[in-house]
Design a protein around this motif. Structure first.
Motif: not given
Length: 567
Positions: A23-33, A262-268
């Motif tokens: 579902p849309p509410s499920q946390p997405p997989p970590d693609l950035v790390t 945005q990916a920088y902020k997510i990874f940090q």
């Protein structure tokens, strides 16, 4: 008239199960790390293809339920094929055939007397490297000796492969195999085992990309392969959508992805969460800091208003209560200066930091440079999120020292060692216009130049709270005297003296030097003594930490320093 009951699954989109699909509410997989880890290791953001992205990311297996043929179906198909093979053939007689073929091939060899002893050992002990050695000694590849040795080596390899086949698989059939047929069967069974392992892994992680589709097509029906390929495409579409949400932007040409701010902020943010979650609550006690930003910070305590106090800190409820108490039933209520109370305040001073990242040749060992870059990104994320008024600079240190922006941290890499002599004594006049930095050996450690750049950047900061975070693994091996660059290995006393003079200038400007000494294969007692001498002479500090804990130690020390400054 009865009312219709609404609910349940009303419409199923083609090839998608709306119950099993995430579902849309499920946390997405970590693609950035995974993308950042790859970038830190190799020093650049190599474009990630759709398939590489799918292979790098782990999904919840429930997220692909209902798409394409089931993993259980494919596994049963392969296991059935494997069972039929084992129930059809027997391996005892083919072992005898392989042994006889090997003996016949060996009997054809007529080695000269000087090779006779080694050849007998090679045949009796079945040592392929000795057969290869004799083949090289034969010289002429077209001679009978060379051809017969080659045939013997091939027969020996066939014998070993068939013995491995018989010991690895339990054949229960009656049909005899020739040597070539047995080798084909061995290859087919090994492919089946490899595919079964891939299916098991895909079932656990939903990494459909790890399945070798070309190999699987040898066993599955074309219709099943089409469904499986379609399932993989759907998973890749899901990952592409999640990638764009997390800051992985598709390249203009449509091939691969690139990382955005945005990916920088997510990874940090994930780095900070991991670092502080690893600190034991009894030791860390981490709480949110005071109000972030420059200016005054309100405290709970209040005081009577004095001329010059800012009305922005007015305690309005207490002021009105004071007026009511003093004037009781008098109306209208009028405020007097004696009624007014304001919150006490304290300053929230800034902190200025320069981080020196050692990227000399020795930092390549054990991947220490990756830990340094991970720490730098985490520290920048911490300051941006919790202490946005602080001053932060990054300096890459090797034979020279260079200021680096946060966006360039990923590209910093340990320098290639270009001199392997045990004794190096070089100097170069950098004022000579015919000499450029690209002509200089880059892998030395110039702490003096790095401290100089850090001092020049910190000295004009409008705060007394200035510090240098020096991350290195040992002694300096390069320094400047005027415009002359010296590169001296083993480390020389003149280099240490120049480094100490620059450290003393930092202390004179009120800049604290914090040395984080990371382990290295070449580290000795003298490296540790140098760090102690610098810390002692400048009233700084030395930290000994493993590379994997570097980000945790640096960030937690920064937070502790901020608390000391405020209180």
């Amino acid at each position: 008239m009865t009312s219709s009951r609404f609910g349940g699954v009303i419409h199923a989109y083609q090839k998608y199960d709306p119950i099993a699909f995430p579902p849309p509410s499920q946390p997405p997989p970590d693609l950035v790390t995974p993308a950042f880890e790859q970038a830190m290791m190799y020093g650049n953001f190599r474009q990630l293809s759709d398939e590489e992205l799918a292979n790098a990311v782990r999904l919840d297996p429930s997220q692909i339920a209902g798409l394409g043929p089931s993993i259980d179906f494919l596994r049963a198909l392969l296991e059935e094929r494997k069972r039929k093979i084992l129930e059809t053939y027997e391996a005892r007689r083919v072992q005898k055939k392989a042994r006889k073929a090997y003996q016949q091939a060996a009997s054809q060899v007529r080695p000269p007397e000087r090779m006779e002893k080694i050849f007998q050992i090679a045949v009796n002990q079945e040592q392929p490297f000795l057969i290869e050695r004799l083949w090289f000694e034969a010289g002429d590849d077209n001679s009978d000796l060379a051809r017969n040795l080659l045939a013997t080596g091939a027969a020996m390899a066939d014998k070993h492969n068939i013995e491995e086949l018989a010991s690895k698989y339990a054949f229960t059939g009656n049909e005899s195999m020739t040597v070539p047929k047995a080798l084909e069967v061995k290859e087919e069974l090994e492919k089946i085992d490899e595919l079964l392992a891939q299916l098991d892994e895909a079932e656990k992680t939903a990494q459909i990309g790890i399945i070798d589709m070309e190999m699987l097509s040898e066993f599955a029906q074309p219709g099943d392969m089409e469904q499986l390929e379609e399932m993989r495409n759907q998973v890749e579409n899901l990952l592409r959508e999640q990638a764009e949400r997390q800051g992985l932007e598709r390249n203009p040409d449509g091939n691969g992805f690139r990382l955005t701010p945005q990916a920088y902020k997510i990874f940090q943010g994930r780095l900070l969460k991991r670092i502080f979650s690893e600190l034991a609550p009894s030791r860390s006690g981490r709480h949110d800091g005071d109000v972030v930003g420059e200016g005054a910070v309100e405290l709970q305590q209040t005081k009577a208003y004095e001329f010059g106090d800012s009305v922005a800190n007015l305690d309005l409820p207490q002021t009105v209560i004071n007026a009511l108490i003093r004037h009781q039933d008098q109306r209208p209520l009028r405020l007097h200066s004696d009624d007014i109370v304001v919150h006490k305040t304290r300053n929230h001073p800034k902190c200025a930091t320069a981080v020196i990242m050692d990227m000399s040749g020795s930092m390549r060992y054990d991947g220490q440079y990756i830990n340094v870059k991970r720490m730098a990104l985490a520290l920048q994320g911490l300051i941006n999120s919790e202490y946005p008024g602080d001053f932060l600079r990054f300096i890459e240190m090797y034979t020279f020292a260079k200021l680096r922006s946060p966006g360039e941290i990923i590209e910093c890499m340990p320098k290639q060692v270009t001199i392997h002599d045990p004794w190096v004594r070089l100097k170069c006049d950098m004022s000579n216009p015919d000499i450029s930095e690209h002509q200089i050996h880059p892998h030395f450690t110039n702490i003096q130049h790095a401290l100089q750049i850090a001092r020049q950047n910190l000295v004009n900061c409008d705060t007394p709270n200035r510090q240098i975070v020096l991350i290195t693994d040992g002694l300096p091996t390069a320094h400047f005297e005027g415009e002359t660059l010296y590169m001296l290995y083993p480390p020389d006393t003149s280099t240490e003296a120049a480094t100490m003079r620059e450290a003393a200038l930092c202390q004179k400007e009120g800049i604290t030097i914090n040395i984080f000494l990371v382990p290295s294969w070449s580290q000795s007692e003298e490296d540790i003594r140098f760090a102690y001498r610098m810390a002692q002479s400048t009233r700084g500090r030395v930290f000994f930490t493993s590379g994997q804990d570097l980000d945790r130690f640096v960030l937690w020390d920064y937070v502790q320093n901020r608390r000391d400054i405020i209180t």
